[in-house]
Structure formats: C-alpha cells, structure tokens
Design an enzyme around this catalytic site. Sequence first.
Site, mmCIF file in Angstrom:
data_model
loop_
_atom_site.group_PDB
_atom_site.id
_atom_site.type_symbol
_atom_site.label_atom_id
_atom_site.label_comp_id
_atom_site.label_asym_id
_atom_site.label_seq_id
_atom_site.Cartn_x
_atom_site.Cartn_y
_atom_site.Cartn_z
ATOM 1 N N THR A 1 74.430 100.982 65.805
ATOM 2 C CA THR A 1 76.320 100.921 65.072
ATOM 3 C C THR A 1 76.840 100.411 65.777
ATOM 4 O O THR A 1 76.898 100.638 67.606
ATOM 5 C CB THR A 1 76.577 102.844 65.434
ATOM 6 O OG1 THR A 1 75.277 103.333 64.466
ATOM 7 C CG2 THR A 1 77.686 103.124 65.006
ATOM 8 N N GLU A 2 77.712 99.703 64.698
ATOM 9 C CA GLU A 2 78.579 99.138 65.425
ATOM 10 C C GLU A 2 77.990 97.991 66.220
ATOM 11 O O GLU A 2 79.383 97.254 67.771
ATOM 12 C CB GLU A 2 80.374 99.537 65.839
ATOM 13 C CG GLU A 2 80.469 100.629 65.174
ATOM 14 C CD GLU A 2 81.201 100.182 64.304
ATOM 15 O OE1 GLU A 2 82.296 99.550 64.354
ATOM 16 O OE2 GLU A 2 81.160 100.457 63.078
ATOM 17 N N LEU A 3 77.125 97.657 66.470
ATOM 18 C CA LEU A 3 76.595 96.593 67.172
ATOM 19 C C LEU A 3 76.452 96.997 68.847
ATOM 20 O O LEU A 3 76.869 96.355 69.790
ATOM 21 C CB LEU A 3 77.334 94.946 67.302
ATOM 22 C CG LEU A 3 76.778 94.003 66.026
ATOM 23 C CD1 LEU A 3 77.431 93.075 65.971
ATOM 24 C CD2 LEU A 3 75.330 94.563 65.398
#
Length: 425
Positions: A145-147
């Site tokens: 998630t979101e890197l």
Amino acid sequence: MSAICFYFQIHQPFRLRPYRFFDIGRNHDYYDETTNPAIIKKIAEKCYLPANEIIHNLICRHNGNFKVSFSISGSALDQFERYAPEILTSFQKLVDTGCVELLAETYAHSLASVASKKEFRRQVSQHVGKIYNIFGQHPKVFRNTELIYNDAVAHQVADMGFNGILTEGADSILAHKSPNYVYLAHTPSELKVLLKNYKLSDDIAFRFSDQSWNQWPLSADKYVHWLNRLPEQHHVINLFMDYETFGEHQWADSGIFNFLQELPEQILSSSGFSFVHPSEALNKFEPIDILSVPHTISWADEARDLSAWLGNSLQCDAFESLYKLKKKVRRCENPEILRDWQYLQASDHFYYMSTKDFADGQVHNYFNPYPSPYLAFINYMNVLSDFEVRLNKCLRTKARLIKHKQLIENLLRDEKRSLEASVKV
C-alpha cells in the site's frame, strides 16, 4: 540496454456514508451507495476505459514490445464487479495480450503491514487469490500500500514467496545512489527491490498540466530527450504512478492521452530503451547493492513516510482503535463483519483525517470527501463503534452456540454411557 518499467496503481475505497452517533447500534449500513457507484462509473469513463483502449492498441501496434504492470486493490475489484463489470472485461482483455503483469498487494489497500503480521499475510493471500480467479495470473512481485516499505516489511514479503518488491526511490534511503538500478533487500532472502524514479514519474503524474512549471508543456519528444540524457549504465527507469493520472488527475483536455499514445513510439524509435515488466527487470538485471531501510518510507507527501496516515493524534487514535479489535475479529466467522473489517482498514479513511498544510494539504484536500479532517474522524469512529457493537454481539452469540453445543455433546455422551451400562447389566 536500459529499460523502462511502467507500473500503475489502481485503488478505490468503499467510501462511508454520513454516519451519525444515533445510528450506532441501530443502522449497520456503512457505505455510500450513491457516491461509490457514481465515482466508479465516472472514473471508468474518464480514465479506465479510454486508457485501457489506448494501451491495448499500443501493445498490438508494437507487437508486444510495449509492456505495463498494474496493481489493483481487492476493494477496487469488488466495486468493479458490483458497479461496472465492463471495467473488469477491459482489464481482462489487456491481460490476455500477455504484455501486462499484475502485482500483489493488500486486499483492502490497508496499513496492515505496520499493524499486524497475521492480518498482513491474510490480506495478501486473499488478494493473490482474487487476482488469480479473475485474471488467471499468480503475482510474483509485491507492491505494498502506497509503496510502504522497511526492512521488516521486506522480510515478511520474502517469507510469502515473492521475488521482488516495489518501493519509493526516496532520497533519505538512497543518499547519493541512483534509483535506476535493481537492489537487494536487507533480508536473509534474495528479495530484490525496484525503486520509483520519483522525478520522472511525478513529471507525468503531478506536473503534466501545471502551466507554471518551467517545463510545461511536456511532450513525448522532450520526455525521451530527458531519458536519453541518463547515463547508459543505468539499468531500469521505474515510472510508478496512479492510473488515474490519465484522464482523472490530468484531464483529457490537458493532452495526457496524446502523451500516452506518443510516448511508447518515441521511446522505441528514438532511444535505446525497451519496456519490461517488474519480474523481467528483476531477472534481467543483477542487484548492485544491498538496500537497508530501517525506518518506514512510502511514496506519499514530501516526507515520504507514514505521516500521511499516522501523522496526528486523530489518525493514531482511529488506527489504534481499529487494530485493537483484530484478535476478536479472528474469532468471528460472520462474513458481513469480516467484510466490513476489511473495508474499514483502507488507508484512505486515515488519509482523510490528515491536518497537513501547504502542498501536502492541497493534495489531501483534493482526495477528501469530508469538509474537514475532524468530521472524517468523527464519522469513522461512529462507524467503528457500531462495528465493535456488532462484533461483540457476534462473539457472544458464538459463545452461546459453543456452550449449547458442548451441553448437547455432554448429554449425548452421558446417554451413551447410560445405555452401555444397561447393556452390560
């Protein structure tokens, strides 16, 4: 020969409806069934369907030499199935070309990787299953998630059997190194890391239509010129961005679709770059160094850390209130409660509670359906309070059923013993 790796993130949360304090214990409908389908259909028309058609045509035109990858959250897939199945059909058509790689992630686009190892693994496993059931692919590469990334996350991802992971090429972890290489994660495994080139990615994702930008307007020729100026020894240029860049964040009248159509042609004809999937990049290029990331990073905001979701007391309180329920949820078998538990973990709910100012604040406000972060917090906590009431009721019911079952089993056992004793007599 250097390569270009295009990765697009696709995620849509189940947005909550206005939920009042007086709804707690009375109304268990949490989701905005007017807004959610409307948003999905709007983005399908503005982004997903036209962008998919362009990419499909590019793949066919260039005989498979143009390649892209996607990560599509489970909650987005659930909404596509429910509200706009033509989106799924369009993505299936893309995947069938053999030039699209699908990545694994958390099912609900959650922050589980920093909250619960068991929940993190469960969501990733569920997402992998969903991707296989819909598209017939078994993801080999992971993007959180979101890197979101650190050494502990890398260790967990390696334990789940993935070959590689994507994350942000943050200056704080690279120092003077370049993001344009494959790195080895700081784990006992051979997990490899691909880093986003945030400057070249954000030139498209954020600055493309900004007329105050000194490089506006951005053309495919100019962009390829920038690529050609990079050192030849660089391995892979990772261009990671939201798929909604095309048509939603950057509107069609900005010329973003023309740019998307022209860029692959310019790269293939006027540069030495080829296109690769993440898994191909990991196999093609050897890691040049070990990357140690003891502190958590992400691709969000200027800080590129967790402060977009856990940067104030509102967010931390909501986050802690949610995950303190995880042990109870594991004992619950009610499918509706398990579904809600999943959707309530979406990172978006905490993102809406951000109180950041300046450039970060403008980005947060763009994506925020609430007039203020405080209303986002109140609404979420009202929903979570009702969820906890339902969860406790479910567990009490389950406990009664277990007790009732044990009572029956004891009665049957006693009756059996009585019969056996009478037979002996």
